[in-house]
Design a protein around this motif. Sequence first.
Motif, mmCIF file in Angstrom:
data_model
loop_
_atom_site.group_PDB
_atom_site.id
_atom_site.type_symbol
_atom_site.label_atom_id
_atom_site.label_comp_id
_atom_site.label_asym_id
_atom_site.label_seq_id
_atom_site.Cartn_x
_atom_site.Cartn_y
_atom_site.Cartn_z
ATOM 1 N N LEU A 117 30.640 -27.954 11.251
ATOM 2 C CA LEU A 117 29.190 -27.759 11.230
ATOM 3 C C LEU A 117 28.950 -26.495 10.423
ATOM 4 O O LEU A 117 29.490 -25.427 10.741
ATOM 5 N N VAL A 118 28.160 -26.614 9.369
ATOM 6 C CA VAL A 118 27.928 -25.495 8.463
ATOM 7 C C VAL A 118 26.485 -25.024 8.602
ATOM 8 O O VAL A 118 25.548 -25.806 8.423
ATOM 9 N N LEU A 119 26.336 -23.745 8.942
ATOM 10 C CA LEU A 119 25.015 -23.137 9.035
ATOM 11 C C LEU A 119 24.738 -22.477 7.691
ATOM 12 O O LEU A 119 25.316 -21.439 7.360
ATOM 13 N N ASP A 120 23.908 -23.116 6.879
ATOM 14 C CA ASP A 120 23.499 -22.568 5.582
ATOM 15 C C ASP A 120 22.453 -21.488 5.848
ATOM 16 O O ASP A 120 21.400 -21.780 6.421
ATOM 17 N N CYS A 121 22.751 -20.268 5.447
ATOM 18 C CA CYS A 121 21.881 -19.133 5.758
ATOM 19 C C CYS A 121 21.320 -18.507 4.477
ATOM 20 O O CYS A 121 22.064 -17.937 3.688
ATOM 21 N N ASP A 130 30.391 -31.194 7.417
ATOM 22 C CA ASP A 130 31.469 -31.566 6.515
ATOM 23 C C ASP A 130 32.260 -32.691 7.166
ATOM 24 O O ASP A 130 32.545 -32.645 8.367
ATOM 25 N N ILE A 131 32.619 -33.670 6.372
ATOM 26 C CA ILE A 131 33.498 -34.751 6.813
ATOM 27 C C ILE A 131 34.819 -34.535 6.104
ATOM 28 O O ILE A 131 34.861 -34.448 4.873
ATOM 29 N N HIS A 189 19.596 -36.140 3.863
ATOM 30 C CA HIS A 189 20.463 -35.090 4.408
ATOM 31 C C HIS A 189 21.662 -34.851 3.503
ATOM 32 O O HIS A 189 22.302 -35.794 3.046
ATOM 33 N N ARG A 190 21.950 -33.597 3.253
ATOM 34 C CA ARG A 190 23.123 -33.223 2.469
ATOM 35 C C ARG A 190 24.326 -33.064 3.403
ATOM 36 O O ARG A 190 24.182 -32.620 4.547
ATOM 37 N N PHE A 191 25.499 -33.397 2.913
ATOM 38 C CA PHE A 191 26.747 -33.218 3.645
ATOM 39 C C PHE A 191 27.871 -33.104 2.631
ATOM 40 O O PHE A 191 27.670 -33.382 1.445
ATOM 41 N N VAL A 220 32.214 -29.204 -6.101
ATOM 42 C CA VAL A 220 32.171 -27.743 -6.022
ATOM 43 C C VAL A 220 33.572 -27.137 -6.011
ATOM 44 O O VAL A 220 34.410 -27.537 -5.185
ATOM 45 N N ARG A 221 33.776 -26.195 -6.918
ATOM 46 C CA ARG A 221 35.022 -25.433 -6.998
ATOM 47 C C ARG A 221 36.269 -26.315 -7.081
ATOM 48 O O ARG A 221 37.348 -25.905 -6.703
ATOM 49 N N GLY A 222 36.084 -27.560 -7.511
ATOM 50 C CA GLY A 222 37.215 -28.469 -7.591
ATOM 51 C C GLY A 222 37.823 -28.783 -6.241
ATOM 52 O O GLY A 222 38.971 -29.198 -6.141
ATOM 53 N N ARG A 223 37.005 -28.614 -5.152
ATOM 54 C CA ARG A 223 37.546 -28.762 -3.797
ATOM 55 C C ARG A 223 36.772 -29.715 -2.902
ATOM 56 O O ARG A 223 37.345 -30.288 -1.990
ATOM 57 N N TRP A 224 35.457 -29.847 -3.084
ATOM 58 C CA TRP A 224 34.704 -30.725 -2.191
ATOM 59 C C TRP A 224 33.505 -31.328 -2.907
ATOM 60 O O TRP A 224 33.002 -30.799 -3.878
#
Length: 127
Positions: A9-13, A70-71, A107-109, A94-98
């Motif tokens: 669970l990502v809290l975008d701040c 994130d899944i 909804h973004r994920f 992003v960053r060659g990672r996700w």
Amino acid sequence: MHHSKLSTLVLDCQCDDLRDATAFWSAALGKPIAKVDAESDGKYAELETAHDEPLILLQKVAHPSRVHMDIETDDQDAEVARLEKLGARRIAYVRGRWWVMEAPSGHRFCIVHKQREAFGPYLNRWD
């Protein structure tokens, strides 16, 4: 066949200093701070979670604050393709990672590689 599960669970701040947001969410959720500056760039912090709980990550962002998930998967390409068939769309790699993706609901994920061993086995198996 590939596997996936809820990972984080990502809290975008949207904030100037992530330390204040991290202190708030640590107290609010009763979770100690695991890492104040997880990647040494001031953009990520992590709260401690039990081995059977999803990770809780705080991320400093430029867009309005929100929560996303994130899944994690053992085959990123297969999972992204599966979700596209369900109506999701790719937003950015992003960053060659996700992959950042968007559900039909808006909804973004993110689709990420395996995050930690201790979180247990994958629960979903996809052909």
